[in-house]
Design a protein around this motif. Structure first.
Motif, mmCIF file in Angstrom:
data_model
loop_
_atom_site.group_PDB
_atom_site.id
_atom_site.type_symbol
_atom_site.label_atom_id
_atom_site.label_comp_id
_atom_site.label_asym_id
_atom_site.label_seq_id
_atom_site.Cartn_x
_atom_site.Cartn_y
_atom_site.Cartn_z
ATOM 1 N N GLN A 242 5.689 4.645 -2.462
ATOM 2 C CA GLN A 242 6.500 5.364 -3.443
ATOM 3 C C GLN A 242 7.601 4.468 -4.011
ATOM 4 O O GLN A 242 7.898 4.510 -5.215
ATOM 5 N N SER A 243 8.206 3.646 -3.159
ATOM 6 C CA SER A 243 9.287 2.765 -3.618
ATOM 7 C C SER A 243 8.801 1.744 -4.635
ATOM 8 O O SER A 243 9.587 1.239 -5.442
ATOM 9 N N LYS A 244 7.514 1.436 -4.603
ATOM 10 C CA LYS A 244 6.934 0.476 -5.545
ATOM 11 C C LYS A 244 6.262 1.176 -6.730
ATOM 12 O O LYS A 244 5.591 0.521 -7.540
ATOM 13 N N GLY A 245 6.430 2.499 -6.824
ATOM 14 C CA GLY A 245 5.875 3.240 -7.952
ATOM 15 C C GLY A 245 4.369 3.295 -7.958
ATOM 16 O O GLY A 245 3.742 3.345 -9.028
ATOM 17 N N ASP B 221 5.225 -4.394 8.417
ATOM 18 C CA ASP B 221 5.706 -4.432 7.030
ATOM 19 C C ASP B 221 4.873 -5.402 6.200
ATOM 20 O O ASP B 221 4.650 -5.163 5.005
ATOM 21 N N LYS C 51 1.765 -3.764 4.901
ATOM 22 C CA LYS C 51 2.142 -2.797 3.864
ATOM 23 C C LYS C 51 2.424 -3.496 2.552
ATOM 24 O O LYS C 51 2.002 -3.050 1.473
ATOM 25 N N ASP C 52 3.144 -4.611 2.615
ATOM 26 C CA ASP C 52 3.461 -5.352 1.386
ATOM 27 C C ASP C 52 2.204 -5.934 0.756
ATOM 28 O O ASP C 52 2.022 -5.871 -0.471
ATOM 29 N N GLN D 259 9.389 15.408 0.206
ATOM 30 C CA GLN D 259 9.704 14.152 -0.453
ATOM 31 C C GLN D 259 8.978 14.016 -1.795
ATOM 32 O O GLN D 259 9.543 13.506 -2.778
ATOM 33 N N ASP E 216 6.673 5.909 2.077
ATOM 34 C CA ASP E 216 7.931 5.350 1.572
ATOM 35 C C ASP E 216 7.678 4.031 0.843
ATOM 36 O O ASP E 216 8.222 3.789 -0.248
ATOM 37 N N ALA E 217 6.858 3.164 1.459
ATOM 38 C CA ALA E 217 6.609 1.846 0.875
ATOM 39 C C ALA E 217 5.892 1.958 -0.469
ATOM 40 O O ALA E 217 6.263 1.280 -1.444
#
Length: 401
Positions: free
Chosen positions: A213-216, A117, A120-121, A261, A210-211
């Motif tokens: 997309q969640s952050k736009g 993670d 990814k961040d 998705q 997912d990561a």
């Protein structure tokens, strides 16, 4: 500074050290084989996961030179120590970054475990700060193990057949001479199959989508591809019908899930590449013999990773039509899977023995290709000259002066 005279150290196809000058030369040769830029249009913002080796490296080099790619590459490599050289991918990345800078590309590299993670961040933060959104994600990871960031469980992949044991010819080198060996692998159990799917399937690819997309961070029209392989029926028992094949099927299922998705705002698919000599492929039993025979059969028709990456980029950039099969996979392996080629490979495979191996397979070529993965056996490199082994990782934008 750490100048050293380095000698190759290897156990079979695995080298325990690498040569920085040789690794640099390998990248330079790939760069020179890459097509020149087509026009002055700005390139896509891309994230390449697994950018230091194999198809990921080839896709990075082609993207940078031929398509003016911007963005970020991620690799997991080790630095030099007092006793060891850096990993080959470390040196390859350092040279790739130099070539990118010379070409004026806005591209940098992150060293870390792409399964985590934290990486990814960090990647998302860099991409958001520099580019806002990304147009393309290329996923090209082959790893022996993966720690699930949700559970903390460590999964280990295995290369085994499913259902029945596997017995086949294999290529070995005894005192430098090619020999035909016999291989016997027991069938994997369900736990081994599932662990391999967890490592080499689509779970992490899905987590990346997912990561981001969640952050736009996914641009409209976003594309993502994951590298895969099908191969010949000769190698099917240990590859496509084995534990790795189960993982590749999961990767393809994941592409369909990602498409659902994205809801039409983007597209995901797997890419079936052709055979290649990579650090990942040399770990697969029987692949060495198969690839050596295939190269003998194809000759000048052999498609190197850079050639295949160029074909892939042309399709992704819209310069060529997508070559999709009935399972929505981009196919780059037509040269390998040509019926005439496969018939010739099958005949040579059946005849390969101790007396014919030197003429039925390109064993010297294969051995040199394996060495070059680590910077050894590269034409034009003087291995008697001391090399600088302590090479810095490319600076990130935040550390630029």
């Amino acid at each position: 500074m750490s100048l050293r005279e380095i000698k190759p150290g290897n156990r079979g196809y695995l080298y325990v050290n690498s040569h920085p000058t040789g690794c640099t030369a390998v990248v330079d040769r790939m760069w020179q084989r890459t097509p020149d830029p087509a026009g002055d249009r700005p390139g896509p913002v891309a994230l390449v996961i697994g950018s230091s080796a194999g198809y990921g490296l080839a896709a990075t080099l082609v993207g940078l030179r031929a398509h003016r790619m911007r963005g970020l590459g991620i690799a997991f490599e080790s630095a030099a120590t007092e006793r060891r050289t850096a990993s080959a991918g470390w040196y390859r990345t350092a040279r790739t970054a130099e070539l990118a800078a010379e070409a004026g590309a806005d591209f940098t590299f992150l060293n870390g475990d792409a399964f985590s993670d934290g990486v990814k961040d960090e990647a998302a933060e860099q991409l958001a700060a520099r580019f806002g959104k990304i147009d393309l994600l290329i996923y090209s990871i082959a790893a022996p193990r993966r720690t699930d960031p949700l559970t903390g469980e460590v999964h280990h992949s295995v290369i085994k057949p499913l259902g029945t044991d596997y017995r086949a010819k294999t290529l070995v080198f005894e005192d430098g001479a090619p020999q035909i060996g016999e291989l016997h692998l027991q069938a994997a159990d369900e736990a081994e199959r599932d662990a391999t799917v967890q490592v080499m399937g689509g779970a992490d690819w899905q987590m990346w989508i997912d990561a981001l997309q969640s952050k736009g961070l996914l641009a409209d029209g976003f594309q993502t591809v994951a590298l895969s392989y099908v191969g010949s029926d000769i190698t099917a028992p240990i590859y496509r019908a084995g534990t790795i094949g189960a993982a590749k099927q999961h990767l393809e299922d994941t592409a369909r899930a990602i498409n659902t998705q994205l809801k039409g705002s983007g597209h995901a698919c797997t890419v079936v590449a052709g055979a290649a000599v990579t650090q990942a492929s040399t770990a697969i039993p029987s692949i060495a013999l198969y690839t050596s025979i295939l190269h003998r059969v194809t000759g000048d028709s052999w498609q190197a990773t850079v050639d295949q990456a160029a074909a892939l980029w042309n399709q992704l950039a819209g310069d060529a039509e997508l070559d999709l099969d009935d399972q929505d996979r981009i196919r780059l392996d037509g040269w390998e899977m040509n019926p005439g080629v496969q018939a010739a490979v099958r005949a040579a495979w059946g005849q390969a023995d101790a007396d014919t191996i030197a003429t039925s397979a390109d064993t010297d070529w294969f051995r040199d290709q394996v060495g070059q993965l680590y910077g050894w056996d590269v034409p034009g490199v003087d291995y008697e000259v001391a090399a600088e082994t302590t090479v810095p990782w490319p600076a990130s934008p935040s550390s630029d002066v």
